[in-house]
Design an enzyme around this catalytic site. Structure first.
Site, PDB file in Angstrom:
ATOM      1  NE  ARG A 250      71.138   0.989  -2.036  1.00  0.00           N
ATOM      2  CZ  ARG A 250      70.688  -0.498  -1.764  1.00  0.00           C
ATOM      3  NH1 ARG A 250      71.609  -1.247  -1.036  1.00  0.00           N
ATOM      4  NH2 ARG A 250      69.584  -0.689  -2.417  1.00  0.00           N
ATOM      5  CG  HIS A 254      66.840   1.141  -0.577  1.00  0.00           C
ATOM      6  ND1 HIS A 254      67.466   2.264  -1.146  1.00  0.00           N
ATOM      7  CD2 HIS A 254      65.570   1.394  -0.567  1.00  0.00           C
ATOM      8  CE1 HIS A 254      65.356   2.460  -1.558  1.00  0.00           C
ATOM      9  NE2 HIS A 254      65.206   2.187  -0.501  1.00  0.00           N
ATOM     10  CE1 TYR A 263      69.961  -5.069  -2.932  1.00  0.00           C
ATOM     11  CE2 TYR A 263      69.125  -6.006  -1.148  1.00  0.00           C
ATOM     12  CZ  TYR A 263      69.426  -4.574  -1.086  1.00  0.00           C
ATOM     13  OH  TYR A 263      69.238  -3.587  -1.142  1.00  0.00           O
TER      14      TYR A 263
HETATM   15  C1  LIG Z   1      56.801   5.557  -6.106  1.00  0.00           C
HETATM   16  C2  LIG Z   1      57.320   5.336  -5.520  1.00  0.00           C
HETATM   17  N1  LIG Z   1      57.522   3.687  -5.593  1.00  0.00           N
HETATM   18  C3  LIG Z   1      57.755   3.031  -4.349  1.00  0.00           C
HETATM   19  C4  LIG Z   1      58.543   3.618  -3.324  1.00  0.00           C
HETATM   20  C5  LIG Z   1      59.387   2.667  -2.233  1.00  0.00           C
HETATM   21  N2  LIG Z   1      61.196   2.472  -2.571  1.00  0.00           N
HETATM   22  C6  LIG Z   1      61.426   3.850  -2.211  1.00  0.00           C
HETATM   23  S1  LIG Z   1      63.047   4.217  -2.278  1.00  0.00           S
HETATM   24  C7  LIG Z   1      62.644   2.543  -3.868  1.00  0.00           C
HETATM   25  C8  LIG Z   1      63.758   2.259  -4.543  1.00  0.00           C
HETATM   26  C9  LIG Z   1      64.734   3.417  -5.432  1.00  0.00           C
HETATM   27  O1  LIG Z   1      65.513   3.362  -6.523  1.00  0.00           O
HETATM   28  P1  LIG Z   1      66.347   4.603  -7.195  1.00  0.00           P
HETATM   29  O2  LIG Z   1      65.359   5.118  -7.742  1.00  0.00           O
HETATM   30  O3  LIG Z   1      67.538   3.839  -7.636  1.00  0.00           O
HETATM   31  O4  LIG Z   1      67.226   5.631  -5.882  1.00  0.00           O
HETATM   32  P2  LIG Z   1      67.658   5.154  -5.176  1.00  0.00           P
HETATM   33  O5  LIG Z   1      67.548   4.446  -3.371  1.00  0.00           O
HETATM   34  O6  LIG Z   1      69.040   3.670  -4.981  1.00  0.00           O
HETATM   35  O7  LIG Z   1      68.676   6.029  -4.369  1.00  0.00           O
HETATM   36  C10 LIG Z   1      61.336   2.639  -4.022  1.00  0.00           C
HETATM   37  C11 LIG Z   1      61.333   1.424  -5.007  1.00  0.00           C
HETATM   38  C12 LIG Z   1      58.739   5.052  -3.510  1.00  0.00           C
HETATM   39  N3  LIG Z   1      58.983   5.572  -2.636  1.00  0.00           N
HETATM   40  N4  LIG Z   1      58.188   6.348  -4.431  1.00  0.00           N
END
Ligand SMILES: Cc1ncc(C[n+]2csc(CCOP(=O)(O)OP(=O)(O)O)c2C)c(N)n1
Ligand SMILES: Cc1ncc(C[n+]2csc(CCOP(=O)(O)OP(=O)(O)O)c2C)c(N)n1
Ligand SMILES: [Mg+2]
Ligand SMILES: [Mg+2]
Lengths: 348, 326, 348, 326
Positions: A250, A254, A263
């Site tokens: 990305r 985020h 980071y």
């Molecule tokens: C179960 C859960 N834990 C924590 C979060 C908070 N959170 C939202 S997005 C995220 C990171 C997600 O990373 P990834 O799976 O790599 O998806 P990306 O956002 O990079 O597309 C976190 C920790 C959440 N939404 N759901």
């Protein structure tokens, strides 16, 4: 069935736009549609960020850099299902979702428009949970004797969740027509992929459950389409599930609440900047004469106009009525909920 | 009419549902070949095939997660969790997914899912097997929680639950599985959800209970009626969430005294909720504090001492008498 | 680090008692201790079933056929930790647990005696959860700079749980001194291993997380000891976690509440009967002259006497006081809990 | 004394704990390099190193599960769940493991674990981010649930929680993170758990609240005091389970009227429990029903309408006035 760990990184068009693999069979029409959604998707994401900055939108997760996700949905029919997250809006658009729907979602309205007819469920917020739903949908399709498939999409971070593995296992045990797609954009918020997993490729998880794993250049929309297409065909033919890892990045934060400079290094960002999925596809399309420069310009204008209309419709969208909060808990609101409604909103 | 145990009544209800609605599928751990660890699904796989009744891998989140997917797609999954306490592993799939998909989609999707699970003390199970879980799911909002008090009730309520367009957590008290037999019609009938039942009418006190303790409460009420010459109304909540406030409130407004009995622990429990409702809607009628006769705020008592801690007839009698004092 | 899928099935002594691999270095003393616990463990399990039939014991999960689990604990020091389930009593005995402790547990008393000093936690009932605890213990050991290790043991059914995979992943990412052992006894109650997983070996899960996987003849106590020992040494040396799958079989019912004839064939049971772990080890010990027939007899008598004493002590064990229910919720019972105690038990 | 936000106060408390007790380790998603999505752990990894403060894979059950293991071994883990609603994924590890290991081992083991998590409405977060979860954990039995109402409280309670030998769920309302500043001593001090605080004394009604809504309740109380010439006692529960019944009961016995305010939905909630306790121990003093001003029995309201649904000052004022009616 025992599948080996995948080693090949599937690629059709390299970062410079050169053809380095067999392209999937797509009509010029289909190519232009794919390209359109990538272009539109980027504009839409940028506009969403702008709207958020103006206070007209809630927290939003930009997907700039991940537009090749269009290829996740392009091999699907309307009666297939796609279940992804806040990061999969472009794939949802390709599947038929109106861009207004996620605008409503992110403004804190009901998530309407993600319909059964389109094979869509509202964007998942709880990381990883949707993978099991997608397997359940696939098991239902199989039970009904259709040749439909269900695709579950999640991020690299989601591959650390128990639900992700339970989904792979259920899919494998029941040989469900399910395709798991991991958009590995290298980060889960600030946490780099190396902290999520001690293996180089998340696609390794597949074979451990009896599911073939594929590694794909996730910025190469044709490679994405081609591999997902292959998995879809296997699933339709009753040959079971697959796991596809898309290597992508990305380019932005985020979410609108995040500061990625905390980071990530500039070099890293620059490295991926040079692998832009839209630029690459555009060169390919021009070289293959599927698109002319003029057509490209027209397409951009079209996307700009479409987006503008979208934003206008969005601005005109009425907010949910507070009463609705009480109407969609159960099909028929129980008396005590109606009493609470009247107490909170004032007797009607 | 045949006299059936609750196991038989549930088995029969499931068979009828499988028969009449191809969308119904039953799955979980050991429900297929083995017919369930309590034989509740006995014979169903044989009769309806592996497509309709099947064993899953040992993963509660997996079971509920795929059930949510099936329900979204249009099936009518009936998922079994082997013991209700193990649904904790699927808490997110129930509370954040099944219970809110209708809501978040503004009514565009719905999840017609039934989760069945045994629970309850008195059977000397290993830990977590006996735990009451109803308050967790009552508070989850978006899922109905139903607890039948016997064979007849179980069948009618289960039919209603499977037919309901929204998720239902259907909790079966293990002690009721084989301890009583009732006349149960062989044909399909439904008992509406969210309607409590006045099991016996009375004038001096309202005793509110559900599940296995309904019977202990009834026995206690009859003892006190006989020995003290009073008349006690006994209500079976049946659906513990959302509550049928009307039945409770109407009764307490008439009797002026109430008692709530359940096996679950007491903090933020169904009993607390019932008392809050009575306070809100029948306070002026109340002559005495409403007593809670429940398990204490501890994990479910060790099997070796559960008979002392789980509400028993004597304790309910004591509480009834205290509440009946002028 | 990328590990391949394991292919070899580790074995030291074949079902007929023949040496087919290098035996681990164990003193005659150690051999006899291992053998003793296997013999005692079987007797104890049978006695537990008998006690249950007499109504003097709660539900119990017999481990007959799985006595080679002794080899899970024999490579451990007292300051290592072992976290297993109701099926791992023999391993717990080898680790130092008094057989009285699980008798109390199964009678529905408090699970006392599983102490920090012995590196033990009460037998886990909730399938799979303990694997994460074991990783946490291992991370704590690593943090404190010790060379201790933590072993988590679970069944084949447990490998379908999300927690199992989250444990492997945490262990791999943090390179924790953790060994995951799967007692694959082919069934999770009535559900056969083929319905748990679409792969032939559960040990495949390891490499998918960056953890080496081992497949072991789980009825060969010397192979179990040897492989676990090797993993323990790697962990002590800071070389990270391992996953060990033991191929075994429970000869009896899942628990005293189960009827295995509903889901297993006589042939299958006979097949495994011929692979008895105690018989096999006994032949080996006799052939290697580590044990004479007379010593074997004496050891059996010893085990019988020990068990008898155990049962007597068990029968004399006082049941928990009802007050204790209120004493162990928090270190200091809050006032409202004491009020509840007095209300339920009568004011003291 | 410095004037700190709650984010700063918590950050400072964590720093002091890291400094004085090597057994303390802080971990969770994004707590290390990024300093937490709300910057609550900002600078801690830099200052104390990756051994003490570290990021984990994205797995809530994993985070709590390994924290339980560390606590059993003798460390003092402080685990962060990024938003309280995501603790649903670890519900089994909290409710069936952390909360009951002391119990099942008859006191031989204990789990000195603190789980910190933000929650709360008014910040327009995506769904499940705002959810109140306290009632689930109150009912789990074996874990204390603490919700500070501001910077000073947060620091003192967090020190007490980390020092507690048993598990504590420490819930931080997001709206309080930066919305108010208070004088907070730089040194370590503790506020005892399980003790409510009388924030302002009064004679005519007892208003019971916690977290962010304590401030709305206070504002409402002051408005009614000023406009109607009454005096309202306001109590901050601080620990919502186990309840400090004494403080609540003593107050209501004196005022004869009570109101409970929280953001959580109402069925089987903390408010229900407080009302049940008042019913049990102060019924005869009650002049009016105890009102609950809470979110309704729905999933947390959509961000677009949460201002209407989440208890606001006007609604509390209305309820106060109704309860104060003769
Ligand atoms: C179960 C859960 N834990 C924590 C979060 C908070 N959170 C939202 S997005 C995220 C990171 C997600 O990373 P990834 O799976 O790599 O998806 P990306 O956002 O990079 O597309 C976190 C920790 C959440 N939404 N759901
Ligand atoms: C989370 C959870 N789900 C279900 C159960 C009920 N149950 C007890 S043992 C068992 C089967 C376990 O199989 P496996 O992991 O192979 O271990 P085994 O009993 O064969 O040693 C089940 C389903 C449980 N104890 N915990
Ligand atoms: Mg990511
Ligand atoms: Mg097994």
């Amino acid at each position: 069935m025992a599948y080996p760990f995948p080693t090949e990184i599937h690629r059709v068009v390299d970062p410079e736009g050169n053809l380095v693999g067999d392209p999937p069979e797509l009509s010029p029409e289909q190519h232009r549609k794919l390209y359109y959604w990538m272009v539109f998707g980027r504009m839409w994401s940028e506009r969403m960020v702008a709207l958020q900055r103006q206070g007209r939108m809630g927290t939003f997760a930009p997907h700039v850099g991940q537009e090749a996700q269009a290829g996740i949905a392009s091999p699907l029919r309307q009666d297939d299902w796609l279940l992804g997250t806040y990061r999969e809006c472009i794939a949802y658009f390709v599947k038929g979702l109106s861009p207004l729907a996620p605008m409503a979602t992110h403004r804190g309205y009901f998530s309407r428009g993600y319909t059964r007819e389109l094979g869509l469920v509202p964007l998942q917020i709880v990381i990883g949970n949707q993978m099991l739903h997608a397997v359940g949908v696939a098991m239902a399709m199989q039970y009904e004797g259709t040749d439909r498939v269900a695709v579950g999409v999640c991020g690299d971070g989601a591959t650390s969740q128990g639900d992700f593995h339970e989904a792979l296992n259920f899919a494998a045990v029941f040989q469900a027509p399910f395709i798991a797609v991991v958009q590995n954009n290298q980060y889960a918020i600030s946490v780099p992929r190396q902290r999520q997993a001690a293996v180089e490729y998340l696609a390794y998880r597949g074979p451990a459950f009896g599911i073939p794993g594929y590694i794909v250049d996730g910025n190469d929309v044709l490679a994405v389409h081609k591999v997902v297409q292959e998995c879809v065909e296997r699933a339709r033919a009753g040959e079971g599930p697959s796991l596809v890892e898309l290597l992508t990045y990305r380019m932005g934060a985020h979410t609108t609440a995040d500061d990625p400079t905390k980071y990530r290094s500039d070099e890293e960002v620059a490295h991926w900047q040079a692998r832009d999925p839209i630029k690459r596809y555009r060169i390919f399309l021009l070289r293959q004469e599927i698109l002319s420069n003029e057509e490209d310009e027209a397409l951009h204008e079209q996307a700009t106009a479409d987006l503008q209309r979208c934003v206008e419709e969005f601005e005109a969208m009425p907010p949910p009525r507070p009463e609705e909060i009480f109407e969609h808990v159960f099909e028929t609101p129980p008396p005590n909920l109606l009493r609470q409604r009247d107490e909170i909103l004032g007797t009607p | 009419m045949p006299k059936w145990t609750m196991v038989q009544a549930i088995n029969q209800a499931l068979a009828l549902e499988l028969e009449q609605d191809r969308r119904v599928r039953i799955f979980g751990e050991d429900v297929g070949r083995n017919g369930g660890v309590f034989r509740v699904t006995d014979g169903l796989q044989e009769r309806f095939g592996e497509d309709r009744v099947f064993d899953t891998p040992l993963a509660e989140a997996g079971i509920i997660g795929v059930a949510v997917g099936m329900a979204l797609y249009g099936l009518r999954p009936v998922a079994e969790i082997q013991f209700a306490g193990f649904a904790h592993l699927a808490f997110h799939q129930v509370a954040a997914q099944a219970a809110r998909l209708r809501y978040r989609s503004g009514g565009e999707h719905h999840v017609p899912l039934v989760i069945r699970a045994p629970f309850g003390g008195g059977v000397r199970t290993p830990e977590l097997h006996s735990d009451s879980v109803e308050a967790f799911y009552a508070h989850a909002e978006g899922i109905k929680v139903v607890i039948p008090s016997g064979p007849y009730e179980a069948k009618g309520l289960l039919h209603a639950a499977i037919q309901d367009p929204d998720p239902v957590f259907f909790l079966e008290h293990m002690k009721l599985y084989r301890s009583l037999r009732e006349e149960v019609p062989e044909e399909r009938y439904t008992i509406p959800l969210m309607e409590a039942r006045v099991v016996q009418p009375g004038n001096d006190l309202t005793a509110i209970a559900y599940g296995a303790l309904l019977h202990t409460t009834l026995a206690a009420a009859r003892q006190v009626e006989k020995e003290d010459g009073v008349s006690i109304e006994v209500i079976d909540l049946r659906t513990v969430h959302p509550l049928d406030e009307e039945t409770v409130v109407a009764s307490v407004n008439r009797t002026g005294r109430a008692l709530v009995v359940h096996e679950d622990s007491r903090a933020a429990s169904i009993a607390a909720e019932v008392i809050a409702v009575i306070n809100e809607r029948a306070l002026y009628a109340l002559l005495k504090p409403v007593r809670r006769v429940t398990c204490p705020d501890t994990p479910f008592p060790l099997p070796a001492v559960e008979d002392v801690i789980v509400p028993h007839q004597e304790r309910i009698v004591r509480a009834l008498r205290e509440t009946l004092e002028p």
